[in-house]
Scaffold this motif. Sequence first.
Motif, PDB file in Angstrom:
ATOM      1  N   LEU A   9      -5.496  48.315 -11.756  1.00  0.00           N
ATOM      2  CA  LEU A   9      -4.094  48.390 -12.170  1.00  0.00           C
ATOM      3  C   LEU A   9      -3.662  47.128 -12.918  1.00  0.00           C
ATOM      4  O   LEU A   9      -2.842  47.196 -13.837  1.00  0.00           O
ATOM      5  CB  LEU A   9      -3.200  48.609 -10.948  1.00  0.00           C
ATOM      6  N   ILE A  10      -4.218  45.985 -12.539  1.00  0.00           N
ATOM      7  CA  ILE A  10      -3.919  44.742 -13.259  1.00  0.00           C
ATOM      8  C   ILE A  10      -4.428  44.841 -14.696  1.00  0.00           C
ATOM      9  O   ILE A  10      -3.728  44.489 -15.659  1.00  0.00           O
ATOM     10  CB  ILE A  10      -4.543  43.533 -12.550  1.00  0.00           C
ATOM     11  N   LEU A  11      -5.639  45.340 -14.866  1.00  0.00           N
ATOM     12  CA  LEU A  11      -6.210  45.507 -16.210  1.00  0.00           C
ATOM     13  C   LEU A  11      -5.384  46.489 -17.035  1.00  0.00           C
ATOM     14  O   LEU A  11      -5.141  46.278 -18.226  1.00  0.00           O
ATOM     15  CB  LEU A  11      -7.662  45.976 -16.107  1.00  0.00           C
ATOM     16  N   PHE A  12      -4.956  47.568 -16.392  1.00  0.00           N
ATOM     17  CA  PHE A  12      -4.118  48.554 -17.084  1.00  0.00           C
ATOM     18  C   PHE A  12      -2.789  47.931 -17.492  1.00  0.00           C
ATOM     19  O   PHE A  12      -2.286  48.183 -18.599  1.00  0.00           O
ATOM     20  CB  PHE A  12      -3.876  49.762 -16.176  1.00  0.00           C
ATOM     21  N   THR A  13      -2.213  47.116 -16.627  1.00  0.00           N
ATOM     22  CA  THR A  13      -0.936  46.467 -16.922  1.00  0.00           C
ATOM     23  C   THR A  13      -1.073  45.506 -18.095  1.00  0.00           C
ATOM     24  O   THR A  13      -0.225  45.480 -18.999  1.00  0.00           O
ATOM     25  CB  THR A  13      -0.426  45.705 -15.684  1.00  0.00           C
ATOM     26  N   VAL A  14      -2.147  44.715 -18.101  1.00  0.00           N
ATOM     27  CA  VAL A  14      -2.389  43.780 -19.207  1.00  0.00           C
ATOM     28  C   VAL A  14      -2.544  44.544 -20.518  1.00  0.00           C
ATOM     29  O   VAL A  14      -1.974  44.166 -21.553  1.00  0.00           O
ATOM     30  CB  VAL A  14      -3.648  42.929 -18.930  1.00  0.00           C
ATOM     31  N   TYR A  15      -3.304  45.635 -20.480  1.00  0.00           N
ATOM     32  CA  TYR A  15      -3.478  46.463 -21.679  1.00  0.00           C
ATOM     33  C   TYR A  15      -2.127  46.995 -22.171  1.00  0.00           C
ATOM     34  O   TYR A  15      -1.840  46.986 -23.376  1.00  0.00           O
ATOM     35  CB  TYR A  15      -4.410  47.638 -21.383  1.00  0.00           C
ATOM     36  N   SER A  16      -1.299  47.460 -21.240  1.00  0.00           N
ATOM     37  CA  SER A  16      -0.006  48.037 -21.610  1.00  0.00           C
ATOM     38  C   SER A  16       0.907  47.014 -22.262  1.00  0.00           C
ATOM     39  O   SER A  16       1.658  47.343 -23.183  1.00  0.00           O
ATOM     40  CB  SER A  16       0.682  48.631 -20.363  1.00  0.00           C
ATOM     41  N   TYR A  17       0.858  45.776 -21.795  1.00  0.00           N
ATOM     42  CA  TYR A  17       1.704  44.731 -22.372  1.00  0.00           C
ATOM     43  C   TYR A  17       1.210  44.292 -23.743  1.00  0.00           C
ATOM     44  O   TYR A  17       1.973  43.710 -24.524  1.00  0.00           O
ATOM     45  CB  TYR A  17       1.789  43.529 -21.429  1.00  0.00           C
ATOM     46  N   MET A  18      -0.048  44.570 -24.046  1.00  0.00           N
ATOM     47  CA  MET A  18      -0.620  44.130 -25.327  1.00  0.00           C
ATOM     48  C   MET A  18      -0.682  45.245 -26.361  1.00  0.00           C
ATOM     49  O   MET A  18      -1.011  44.994 -27.522  1.00  0.00           O
ATOM     50  CB  MET A  18      -2.025  43.574 -25.102  1.00  0.00           C
TER      51      MET A  18
ATOM     52  N   GLN B  41      -3.042  45.436 -33.612  1.00  0.00           N
ATOM     53  CA  GLN B  41      -4.082  46.355 -34.076  1.00  0.00           C
ATOM     54  C   GLN B  41      -3.684  47.068 -35.369  1.00  0.00           C
ATOM     55  O   GLN B  41      -3.969  48.257 -35.545  1.00  0.00           O
ATOM     56  CB  GLN B  41      -4.388  47.390 -32.979  1.00  0.00           C
ATOM     57  N   LEU B  42      -3.034  46.366 -36.261  1.00  0.00           N
ATOM     58  CA  LEU B  42      -2.628  46.974 -37.521  1.00  0.00           C
ATOM     59  C   LEU B  42      -3.856  47.492 -38.277  1.00  0.00           C
ATOM     60  O   LEU B  42      -4.899  46.823 -38.314  1.00  0.00           O
ATOM     61  CB  LEU B  42      -1.879  45.961 -38.389  1.00  0.00           C
TER      62      LEU B  42
END
Length: 407
Positions: free
Chosen positions: A162-171, A363-364
């Motif tokens: 869930l921490i990894l998912f949260t970091v991904y979501s913020y980025m 990620q343009l």
Amino acid sequence: MEKLVEFILNTISKSSRKILGLVFFLSGILKVMDPVGTGLIMKDYASYLGLESLSSFIALLNIGIIELVLAVFLTLGIFTKITKYVTSFIILAFTILTAVLFVQNPEMDCGCFGEAIKLTHFQSFIKNIILMVFVVGLYFEPKSYRPSRLKYIVSAISLISLILFTVYSYMNIPMVDFTAFDKSSVLMAAVDNQEPRDMYISTFVYEKNGQKGIFTEDRLPDSTWTFVDTKVIKKQSITADYDNYPVLSFKDKYGNYYDSIAVDKNVMIYSLYDSNVSKSKISKIAQALRDAERAGMKPIFLINSSPEELETLLSDEDETTSLFVSSLTYFADYKTLISLNRSNGGATYFINGSLIDKWSYRQLPAYDSMTYMVSAEKNNILISANPKKTMLFEAFVLYMLVLLFLF
């Protein structure tokens, strides 16, 4: 008899934990997936509670993270004592808050499940009343209950995931888009104010996923929509009939609206809903606009600022770049731009008004990718772009549910 009583108490407690854990997980994962949208909801609550001065700070608080931690502890049955008290406090607090919201009925969403599921204040209040019943069930836990070591191991794996998912979501932008500008939306160009007000046009009603939209003859939807009916309406009223479909409204520095250019073929829109950005970000967007134009797209830069603020942002660019960016810049409001793309400086691609794909600022799409998009068939791009992130999100949710509910 004593064993029977213990079995009954354990069943009530375990069932209550699992049900509350599932609710917290779904609520939390939807909030964490869209941290920008959650921040908007938190700002609304701050404004309602009279905490406008703290709204920026409160917006950074993502209650979804707390809900996910509680979901792990509840479903796996670890740290039950502290989890029981924290859960009781949160549910009670939100029950009281939703009761007040139900009575006063302000114009705001409860945000219980992010933007995925919209509940009225009454529905939200009833939901919390039901959850209070299961909170009571947490207090039926037998004193002899002891979680196994395996549950602590699984909880650690779950929290890391869930921490990894949260970091991904913020980025990145949300893996599943619940805004008005999702990948099934078709832009409704605003009507030219110079057209005769009594002009009538033929329109076509199509349906998709339970929602209806009205389309004009020169801009019909793709084959995933189902034809329902035809209508003849006044042209200036066409926008009002598009309640379920977005109007991307923007204007030039003189106040003239240019909504119609967004429905041209191969339009790449770069948007800034917050103009308080670094000079390097402006330079990167300027280069992206050049690449889009070279690839054969129609580049558009939408910004939530004034013409004077734009000049300040471009002051460090050379004159050629400044004039180039200015010629492609239009102005839109904050709410429109933050709905269009959750990433400040992100890109959104349209073909004839159909939203094809989105990218975050980090990620343009590169020049080569944009060249491919211009030459490829629209349906091929849709097939490759649409399902990937949704499928990844669904796979992650399934993975988490297996972890939490299998043990």
